[in-house]
Design a protein around this motif. Structure first.
Motif, PDB file in Angstrom:
ATOM      1  N   SER A  82       0.824  -1.199   0.000  1.00 32.44           N
ATOM      2  CA  SER A  82       0.000   0.000   0.000  1.00 32.44           C
ATOM      3  C   SER A  82       0.856   1.246   0.000  1.00 32.44           C
ATOM      4  O   SER A  82       1.881   1.316   0.665  1.00 32.44           O
ATOM      5  N   SER A  83       0.398   2.235  -0.762  1.00 39.34           N
ATOM      6  CA  SER A  83       1.068   3.530  -0.748  1.00 39.34           C
ATOM      7  C   SER A  83       0.116   4.605  -0.229  1.00 39.34           C
ATOM      8  O   SER A  83       0.392   5.792  -0.352  1.00 39.34           O
ATOM      9  N   TYR A  84      -1.009   4.178   0.333  1.00 41.90           N
ATOM     10  CA  TYR A  84      -2.014   5.126   0.798  1.00 41.90           C
ATOM     11  C   TYR A  84      -1.451   6.097   1.826  1.00 41.90           C
ATOM     12  O   TYR A  84      -1.649   7.307   1.716  1.00 41.90           O
ATOM     13  N   SER A  85      -0.754   5.584   2.807  1.00 47.06           N
ATOM     14  CA  SER A  85      -0.224   6.427   3.870  1.00 47.06           C
ATOM     15  C   SER A  85       0.736   7.473   3.318  1.00 47.06           C
ATOM     16  O   SER A  85       0.654   8.651   3.675  1.00 47.06           O
ATOM     17  N   SER A  86       1.618   7.059   2.422  1.00 46.59           N
ATOM     18  CA  SER A  86       2.577   7.993   1.828  1.00 46.59           C
ATOM     19  C   SER A  86       1.871   9.046   0.983  1.00 46.59           C
ATOM     20  O   SER A  86       2.225  10.227   1.034  1.00 46.59           O
ATOM     21  N   ARG A  87       0.885   8.621   0.209  1.00 41.50           N
ATOM     22  CA  ARG A  87       0.135   9.585  -0.613  1.00 41.50           C
ATOM     23  C   ARG A  87      -0.604  10.581   0.261  1.00 41.50           C
ATOM     24  O   ARG A  87      -0.633  11.782  -0.031  1.00 41.50           O
ATOM     25  N   LYS A  88      -1.208  10.098   1.331  1.00 40.83           N
ATOM     26  CA  LYS A  88      -1.950  10.988   2.235  1.00 40.83           C
ATOM     27  C   LYS A  88      -1.006  11.996   2.879  1.00 40.83           C
ATOM     28  O   LYS A  88      -1.339  13.190   2.976  1.00 40.83           O
ATOM     29  N   ASP A  89       0.178  11.555   3.323  1.00 43.66           N
ATOM     30  CA  ASP A  89       1.174  12.468   3.896  1.00 43.66           C
ATOM     31  C   ASP A  89       1.582  13.528   2.892  1.00 43.66           C
ATOM     32  O   ASP A  89       1.710  14.710   3.228  1.00 43.66           O
ATOM     33  N   CYS A  90       1.800  13.121   1.640  1.00 45.71           N
ATOM     34  CA  CYS A  90       2.193  14.059   0.585  1.00 45.71           C
ATOM     35  C   CYS A  90       1.082  15.083   0.329  1.00 45.71           C
ATOM     36  O   CYS A  90       1.356  16.279   0.204  1.00 45.71           O
ATOM     37  N   GLN A  91      -0.158  14.630   0.260  1.00 45.50           N
ATOM     38  CA  GLN A  91      -1.279  15.544   0.053  1.00 45.50           C
ATOM     39  C   GLN A  91      -1.389  16.556   1.178  1.00 45.50           C
ATOM     40  O   GLN A  91      -1.629  17.746   0.939  1.00 45.50           O
ATOM     41  N   MET A  92      -1.224  16.094   2.400  1.00 45.03           N
ATOM     42  CA  MET A  92      -1.309  17.004   3.544  1.00 45.03           C
ATOM     43  C   MET A  92      -0.158  18.013   3.517  1.00 45.03           C
ATOM     44  O   MET A  92      -0.354  19.194   3.833  1.00 45.03           O
ATOM     45  N   ALA A  93       1.036  17.583   3.127  1.00 44.23           N
ATOM     46  CA  ALA A  93       2.180  18.492   3.038  1.00 44.23           C
ATOM     47  C   ALA A  93       1.920  19.553   1.974  1.00 44.23           C
ATOM     48  O   ALA A  93       2.228  20.743   2.181  1.00 44.23           O
ATOM     49  N   LEU A  94       1.354  19.171   0.839  1.00 42.56           N
ATOM     50  CA  LEU A  94       1.046  20.136  -0.215  1.00 42.56           C
ATOM     51  C   LEU A  94      -0.004  21.138   0.256  1.00 42.56           C
ATOM     52  O   LEU A  94       0.080  22.335  -0.060  1.00 42.56           O
ATOM     53  N   LYS A  95      -0.970  20.693   1.002  1.00 44.81           N
ATOM     54  CA  LYS A  95      -1.988  21.604   1.540  1.00 44.81           C
ATOM     55  C   LYS A  95      -1.356  22.599   2.526  1.00 44.81           C
ATOM     56  O   LYS A  95      -1.710  23.778   2.532  1.00 44.81           O
ATOM     57  N   ARG A  96      -0.412  22.111   3.339  1.00 47.66           N
ATOM     58  CA  ARG A  96       0.263  23.020   4.268  1.00 47.66           C
ATOM     59  C   ARG A  96       1.101  24.046   3.525  1.00 47.66           C
ATOM     60  O   ARG A  96       1.155  25.218   3.925  1.00 47.66           O
ATOM     61  N   VAL A  97       1.750  23.636   2.436  1.00 44.42           N
ATOM     62  CA  VAL A  97       2.544  24.571   1.624  1.00 44.42           C
ATOM     63  C   VAL A  97       1.630  25.618   1.009  1.00 44.42           C
ATOM     64  O   VAL A  97       1.944  26.825   1.033  1.00 44.42           O
ATOM     65  N   ASP A  98       0.498  25.207   0.456  1.00 42.39           N
ATOM     66  CA  ASP A  98      -0.457  26.159  -0.112  1.00 42.39           C
ATOM     67  C   ASP A  98      -0.959  27.140   0.947  1.00 42.39           C
ATOM     68  O   ASP A  98      -1.082  28.340   0.694  1.00 42.39           O
ATOM     69  N   TYR A  99      -1.230  26.645   2.135  1.00 36.00           N
ATOM     70  CA  TYR A  99      -1.700  27.497   3.223  1.00 36.00           C
ATOM     71  C   TYR A  99      -0.612  28.497   3.629  1.00 36.00           C
ATOM     72  O   TYR A  99      -0.898  29.683   3.850  1.00 36.00           O
ATOM     73  N   ALA A 100       0.627  28.015   3.701  1.00 35.90           N
ATOM     74  CA  ALA A 100       1.750  28.906   4.055  1.00 35.90           C
ATOM     75  C   ALA A 100       1.919  29.995   2.997  1.00 35.90           C
ATOM     76  O   ALA A 100       2.143  31.161   3.321  1.00 35.90           O
ATOM     77  N   ARG A 101       1.804  29.637   1.727  1.00 34.67           N
ATOM     78  CA  ARG A 101       1.884  30.636   0.630  1.00 34.67           C
ATOM     79  C   ARG A 101       0.788  31.680   0.772  1.00 34.67           C
ATOM     80  O   ARG A 101       1.017  32.869   0.579  1.00 34.67           O
ATOM     81  N   LEU A 102      -0.419  31.215   1.068  1.00 33.29           N
ATOM     82  CA  LEU A 102      -1.541  32.120   1.218  1.00 33.29           C
ATOM     83  C   LEU A 102      -1.297  33.108   2.358  1.00 33.29           C
ATOM     84  O   LEU A 102      -1.508  34.316   2.205  1.00 33.29           O
ATOM     85  N   LYS A 103      -0.816  32.602   3.483  1.00 35.04           N
ATOM     86  CA  LYS A 103      -0.553  33.466   4.633  1.00 35.04           C
ATOM     87  C   LYS A 103       0.585  34.439   4.341  1.00 35.04           C
ATOM     88  O   LYS A 103       0.536  35.594   4.746  1.00 35.04           O
ATOM     89  N   LEU A 104       1.619  33.994   3.624  1.00 31.47           N
ATOM     90  CA  LEU A 104       2.735  34.874   3.264  1.00 31.47           C
ATOM     91  C   LEU A 104       2.280  35.963   2.308  1.00 31.47           C
ATOM     92  O   LEU A 104       2.731  37.113   2.413  1.00 31.47           O
ATOM     93  N   SER A 105       1.387  35.614   1.382  1.00 33.28           N
ATOM     94  CA  SER A 105       0.899  36.651   0.470  1.00 33.28           C
ATOM     95  C   SER A 105       0.013  37.656   1.213  1.00 33.28           C
ATOM     96  O   SER A 105      -0.003  38.848   0.878  1.00 33.28           O
ATOM     97  N   ASP A 106      -0.711  37.207   2.248  1.00 34.64           N
ATOM     98  CA  ASP A 106      -1.502  38.109   3.076  1.00 34.64           C
ATOM     99  C   ASP A 106      -0.591  39.083   3.843  1.00 34.64           C
ATOM    100  O   ASP A 106      -0.916  40.262   3.995  1.00 34.64           O
ATOM    101  N   VAL A 107       0.522  38.579   4.350  1.00 33.41           N
ATOM    102  CA  VAL A 107       1.458  39.395   5.113  1.00 33.41           C
ATOM    103  C   VAL A 107       2.137  40.417   4.193  1.00 33.41           C
ATOM    104  O   VAL A 107       2.346  41.568   4.572  1.00 33.41           O
ATOM    105  N   ALA A 108       2.487  39.979   2.991  1.00 29.18           N
ATOM    106  CA  ALA A 108       3.178  40.873   2.039  1.00 29.18           C
ATOM    107  C   ALA A 108       2.172  41.848   1.536  1.00 29.18           C
ATOM    108  O   ALA A 108       2.145  42.974   1.503  1.00 29.18           O
TER     109      ALA A 108
END
Length: 108
Positions: A82-108
Protein backbone atom coordinates in the motif's frame (compact mmCIF):
# COMPACT_ATOMS: atom_id res chain seq x y z
CA UNK A 1 2.72 -3.69 -10.48
CA UNK A 2 2.97 -5.49 -7.13
CA UNK A 3 -0.12 -3.60 -5.93
CA UNK A 4 -2.19 -5.03 -8.78
CA UNK A 5 -1.08 -8.59 -8.06
CA UNK A 6 -1.93 -8.10 -4.39
CA UNK A 7 -5.35 -6.71 -5.33
CA UNK A 8 -5.94 -9.60 -7.73
CA UNK A 9 -4.92 -12.05 -5.03
CA UNK A 10 -7.42 -10.47 -2.61
CA UNK A 11 -10.16 -10.64 -5.26
CA UNK A 12 -9.36 -14.29 -5.95
CA UNK A 13 -9.60 -15.02 -2.23
CA UNK A 14 -13.03 -13.36 -2.12
CA UNK A 15 -14.14 -15.40 -5.15
CA UNK A 16 -13.00 -18.56 -3.36
CA UNK A 17 -15.01 -17.53 -0.32
CA UNK A 18 -18.03 -16.96 -2.56
CA UNK A 19 -17.67 -20.47 -4.04
CA UNK A 20 -17.34 -21.89 -0.54
CA UNK A 21 -20.58 -20.16 0.49
CA UNK A 22 -22.25 -21.80 -2.53
CA UNK A 23 -21.00 -25.18 -1.30
CA UNK A 24 -22.35 -24.39 2.18
CA UNK A 25 -25.80 -23.68 0.74
CA UNK A 26 -25.65 -26.86 -1.31
CA UNK A 27 -24.73 -28.91 1.78
CA UNK A 28 -27.56 -27.31 3.73
CA UNK A 29 -29.98 -28.06 0.89
CA UNK A 30 -28.89 -31.70 0.79
CA UNK A 31 -29.38 -32.02 4.55
CA UNK A 32 -32.85 -30.46 4.38
CA UNK A 33 -33.81 -32.69 1.47
CA UNK A 34 -32.58 -35.76 3.33
CA UNK A 35 -34.43 -34.72 6.48
CA UNK A 36 -37.66 -34.37 4.51
CA UNK A 37 -37.53 -38.05 3.57
CA UNK A 38 -39.38 -40.61 5.61
CA UNK A 39 -36.28 -42.75 6.06
CA UNK A 40 -33.10 -40.70 6.35
CA UNK A 41 -29.58 -41.84 5.52
CA UNK A 42 -27.72 -41.13 8.76
CA UNK A 43 -24.25 -41.38 7.21
CA UNK A 44 -25.12 -38.93 4.45
CA UNK A 45 -26.54 -36.54 7.04
CA UNK A 46 -23.41 -36.81 9.17
CA UNK A 47 -21.10 -36.27 6.17
CA UNK A 48 -23.08 -33.28 4.90
CA UNK A 49 -23.35 -31.76 8.39
CA UNK A 50 -19.59 -32.16 8.92
CA UNK A 51 -18.85 -30.61 5.51
CA UNK A 52 -21.25 -27.77 6.33
CA UNK A 53 -19.57 -27.08 9.67
CA UNK A 54 -16.06 -27.22 8.22
CA UNK A 55 -17.01 -24.90 5.38
CA UNK A 56 -18.66 -22.39 7.71
CA UNK A 57 -15.57 -22.32 9.93
CA UNK A 58 -13.30 -21.85 6.90
CA UNK A 59 -15.44 -19.04 5.49
CA UNK A 60 -15.56 -17.35 8.88
CA UNK A 61 -11.76 -17.47 9.18
CA UNK A 62 -11.21 -16.18 5.64
CA UNK A 63 -13.73 -13.36 6.01
CA UNK A 64 -12.14 -12.36 9.31
CA UNK A 65 -8.75 -12.18 7.60
CA UNK A 66 -10.23 -10.03 4.82
CA UNK A 67 -11.88 -7.72 7.36
CA UNK A 68 -8.61 -7.35 9.29
CA UNK A 69 -6.83 -6.43 6.06
CA UNK A 70 -9.49 -3.89 5.10
CA UNK A 71 -9.37 -2.41 8.60
CA UNK A 72 -5.62 -1.88 8.23
CA UNK A 73 -6.09 -0.24 4.84
CA UNK A 74 -8.92 2.00 6.04
CA UNK A 75 -7.09 3.21 9.13
CA UNK A 76 -3.85 3.96 7.29
CA UNK A 77 -1.80 1.42 9.21
CA UNK A 78 1.17 0.16 7.25
CA UNK A 79 0.57 -3.04 5.34
CA UNK A 80 2.11 -4.81 2.40
CA UNK A 81 1.67 -3.25 -1.02
CA UNK A 82 0.00 0.00 0.00
CA UNK A 83 1.07 3.53 -0.75
CA UNK A 84 -2.01 5.13 0.80
CA UNK A 85 -0.22 6.43 3.87
CA UNK A 86 2.58 7.99 1.83
CA UNK A 87 0.14 9.58 -0.61
CA UNK A 88 -1.95 10.99 2.23
CA UNK A 89 1.17 12.47 3.90
CA UNK A 90 2.19 14.06 0.59
CA UNK A 91 -1.28 15.54 0.05
CA UNK A 92 -1.31 17.00 3.54
CA UNK A 93 2.18 18.49 3.04
CA UNK A 94 1.05 20.14 -0.21
CA UNK A 95 -1.99 21.60 1.54
CA UNK A 96 0.26 23.02 4.27
CA UNK A 97 2.54 24.57 1.62
CA UNK A 98 -0.46 26.16 -0.11
CA UNK A 99 -1.70 27.50 3.22
CA UNK A 100 1.75 28.91 4.05
CA UNK A 101 1.88 30.64 0.63
CA UNK A 102 -1.54 32.12 1.22
CA UNK A 103 -0.55 33.47 4.63
CA UNK A 104 2.73 34.87 3.26
CA UNK A 105 0.90 36.65 0.47
CA UNK A 106 -1.50 38.11 3.08
CA UNK A 107 1.46 39.39 5.11
CA UNK A 108 3.18 40.87 2.04
Amino acid sequence: MATYSLANERLRALEDIEREIGAILQNAGTVILELSKEKTNERLLDRQAAAFTASVLHVEAELSAQIRYLTQVATGQPHEGSSYSSRKDCQMALKRVDYARLKLSDVA
